[in-house]
Design a protein around this motif. Structure first.
Motif, mmCIF file in Angstrom:
data_model
loop_
_atom_site.group_PDB
_atom_site.id
_atom_site.type_symbol
_atom_site.label_atom_id
_atom_site.label_comp_id
_atom_site.label_asym_id
_atom_site.label_seq_id
_atom_site.Cartn_x
_atom_site.Cartn_y
_atom_site.Cartn_z
ATOM 1 N N GLU A 39 0.825 -1.204 0.000
ATOM 2 C CA GLU A 39 0.000 0.000 0.000
ATOM 3 C C GLU A 39 0.865 1.262 0.000
ATOM 4 N N MET A 40 2.053 1.185 0.571
ATOM 5 C CA MET A 40 2.984 2.303 0.443
ATOM 6 C C MET A 40 3.421 2.468 -1.016
ATOM 7 N N LEU A 41 3.701 1.341 -1.677
ATOM 8 C CA LEU A 41 4.095 1.401 -3.086
ATOM 9 C C LEU A 41 2.963 1.962 -3.932
ATOM 10 N N LEU A 42 1.748 1.477 -3.706
ATOM 11 C CA LEU A 42 0.617 1.922 -4.512
ATOM 12 C C LEU A 42 0.325 3.402 -4.284
ATOM 13 N N GLY A 43 0.317 3.848 -3.033
ATOM 14 C CA GLY A 43 -0.028 5.231 -2.739
ATOM 15 C C GLY A 43 1.097 6.204 -3.016
ATOM 16 N N ILE A 44 2.232 6.009 -2.351
ATOM 17 C CA ILE A 44 3.367 6.928 -2.518
ATOM 18 C C ILE A 44 3.976 6.766 -3.908
ATOM 19 N N GLY A 45 4.251 5.505 -4.296
ATOM 20 C CA GLY A 45 4.821 5.262 -5.619
ATOM 21 C C GLY A 45 3.862 5.644 -6.733
#
Length: 660
Positions: A39-45
């Motif tokens: 979810e960090m990858l999806l949101g921030i990335g």
């Protein structure tokens, strides 16, 4: 849709180390930390990917960000970090981000929401982590369940999504209501009806799900161009043309779709039994599985326990008599998948498969594994009835029945999700729910299963098999026609997107444009000032020109209210009279709010007087109260801050008018 770039993120590239490459290795499973990293990858990335794409291509940068569930929720943190690098403090950046963010919740059950231990989140957002210039305590406060009934040590992605978005919605009218109740703790002091979560009912992409045979019949009736437009824009006039299609053509279409499904099922069933180890010589019986002239019921979806895959097995003898009825038989095609971690769902599938393997009924009920889009595209059009029997109100929307309806398949469903708002007896059936059965799940399931059998035996099979003068099931064909003409325009993705644009995206875009750096700083400062002063905001006195004994329908009463604003000014608040019907517990329902206006200047005690008219515009029990809300031109809702001041119990009892 179709002209907008889709960016897909994959961490499995050579530049990454082994741990990083594994972040996108699966959809489910892997544990909490694995999910958090995804979810960090999806949101921030995701934000960084969009920014990079726009820079490389000259594409216009987006004004509105829409997060579905909390999965992409960390995009709000990345956008706050961007604005902080441009000179805004955290509070001002938060206001700027909220203005252009829409959040959609998709689940009516807390267990369906991603929640993480605060220590895990703190570790990944600490001083040396991905967003090093963001205070970890401010990040945690966005997602912590800091309200009555919450778990104080859990970081809730849906809670963060709601706090990071100025506009939010559920995915059906009923789900919007459930969501307002579910998240009411975030807006203390407000009834659930006023929690600022609206609803936009899901839709489905008709060009994907309408069978070619159905499309060709429509194109023959109104022309290819108009048929194509009907699938995209939902013009009801085009769908109304179904009324001109001959009964014989509709019935022949339905039989041909059923026959295609029978052939598809036999092929897939043969492949499934071969995978189970059966030899070709053992599978001759498959050539007799299903009959293109028998009423066909479909049930296909994910298999969590609340969808009750095996409710149909509750009384197996009764089900068997339906399947083997000599004059009005039914046949059932079931397909589905369980979540990899859902052992209960897997057991439900195993139970159904054991029943479907019984030589007495295996020609009338089948379970198809490996459910996917290719299978669904045959299944929806080929079924006569689409069955849905979840535990109400745990179905947020449920789009499978929409896809079936686009092909003239009739819905048989519990009043949940989209069916709750659009059901009509003209084009389907409602399975009664055992709302009064208490909390005993066994008794509830028994009652609802019996209701399902009753509908099939007494109404559905007779409508399908009874023939009119022309040898056709006139009532059934009429219901197919009404399903297409009345439901068709409603269930389209085009209708859904239009509602998002008009009700959520456009207001969010306007709010984003209004929220420049100066306005964001001013709004953040105003909110801080209002929160600090709110403890002293009071409703001190209410009087009216009409009493309960003299009140009549149509009377306009004059309200005079004395309030304390605790150092705030009239432009910081809105004083309202709230009126409506009164229920048996003397609570106001179906309320309407009218703003009152300040009169003169504050008195010696710093109290302000507000006045205004209130019209008694309805019969029956009627009541009113007075309240004070924060007021600012950049708020999307008076409930946004979760602050409200109301009269004390003694004052409310003395001042509230009750007319019966």
């Amino acid at each position: 849709m179709g002209r907008i770039p889709l960016l897909l993120l994959d961490s499995d590239i050579e530049e990454n180390d082994l741990g990083e490459r594994g972040v996108t290795d699966r959809l489910y499973g892997g544990g909490s930390e694995h999910r958090l990293l995804q979810e960090m990858l999806l949101g921030i990335g995701g934000v960084r990917a969009v920014r990079t794409y726009c820079e490389l291509t000259g594409h216009v940068a987006p004004e509105v960000f829409h997060t579905n569930e909390g999965h992409a929720g960390f995009l709000g943190l990345e956008r706050i970090a961007e604005l902080r690098s441009q000179g805004l403090d955290f509070d001002a950046a938060l206001e700027a981000v909220r203005a252009g963010t829409v959040f959609t919740t998709h689940t009516p059950v807390p267990a369906g929401i991603d929640r993480f231990d605060r220590e895990l989140v703190a570790r990944h957002f600490g001083p040396h982590a991905e967003l090093p210039n963001m205070e970890v305590d401010r990040i945690l406060r966005l997602g912590m369940e800091s309200y009555p009934g919450g778990e104080p040590n859990l970081f809730n992605m849906a809670v963060m999504g709601l706090r990071l978005a100025q506009r939010a919605n559920g995915v059906s009218v009923l789900h919007g209501q459930v969501s307002r109740e579910m998240f009411a703790g975030l807006w203390p002091g407000f009834d659930s009806e006023e929690v600022p979560i609206t609803s936009v009912t899901n839709g489905v992409h008709a060009p994907t799900w309408v069978a070619p045979e159905v499309y060709r019949l429509g194109a023959r009736q109104i022309g290819a161009q108009r048929a194509e437009e009907a699938l995209s824009v939902g013009d009801s006039d085009r769908w109304d043309s179904v009324a001109d299609i001959a009964d014989q053509d509709i019935w022949e279409l339905r039989r041909s779709l059923r026959e295609l499904l029978v052939l598809e099922v036999r092929e897939r069933l043969r492949a499934s039994w071969r995978q189970r180890g059966a030899g070709a010589a053992e599978l001759g019986w498959i050539d007799g599985v299903l009959d293109p002239d028998v009423l066909t019921i479909g049930f296909a979806r994910r298999v969590p326990s609340y969808k009750r895959l095996t409710l149909m097995l509750r009384d197996r003898d009764r089900l068997m008599s339906l399947l083997l009825h000599p004059e009005r038989p039914v046949q059932i095609v079931v397909a589905g998948k369980a979540h990899p971690a859902d052992d209960g769902g897997k057991r439900l599938i195993q139970e159904l498969v054991r029943f479907a393997d019984d030589p007495r009924v295996r020609h009338r009920i089948v379970f198809l594994p490996d459910y996917g889009m290719a299978m669904a595209q045959k299944l929806y059009p080929g079924c006569d009835i689409w069955l849905n029997n979840p535990l109400r109100p745990l179905e947020a929307c449920g789009t499978s029945g929409m896809k079936a309806a686009l092909n003239g398949c009739l819905n048989l469903s519990v009043l949940d999700g989209w069916w709750d708002e659009w059901f009509q007896p003209d084009f389907g059936w409602s399975i009664p729910t055992a709302d009064g059965a208490g909390t005993d799940p066994e008794r509830r399931d028994a009652i609802e299963a019996a209701a399902l059998y009753d509908l099939l035996e007494q109404r559905i099979t007779t409508s399908f098999y009874d023939r009119g003068r022309g040898g056709l099931p006139d009532r059934w064909i009429d219901m197919v026609r009404r399903t297409l003409s009345l439901l068709g325009p409603k269930v389209l993705a085009g209708r859904m997107v239009r509602e998002y644009v008009e009700r959520l995206y456009t207001p969010a875009a306007h709010a984003h444009r209004a929220m420049d750096a100066e306005s964001a700083r001013a709004l953040a400062g105003w909110k801080a000032r209002v929160r600090a002063a709110w403890h002293a905001v009071t409703v001190d006195h209410v009087e009216t020109s009409v009493t309960a004994t003299t009140a009549q329908l149509g009377t306009t009463l004059g309200l005079r209210v004395r309030v304390g604003l605790g150092g705030l000014k009239p432009e910081d608040v809105e004083v309202q009279a709230v009126s409506g019907r009164v229920d048996e517990e003397d609570r106001i329902t179906d309320a309407a709010a009218v703003a009152l206006k300040p009169v003169g200047v504050p008195d010696g005690d710093g109290r302000w007087v507000y006045e205004g008219p209130l019209t008694l515009d309805r019969t029956g029990p009627f009541g009113y109260t007075v309240r004070i809300l924060p007021g600012h031109r950049l708020l999307a809702s008076g409930a946004e801050l979760g602050l409200v001041a109301v009269p004390s119990e003694e004052l409310a009892g003395a001042a509230g008018l009750l007319m019966r």
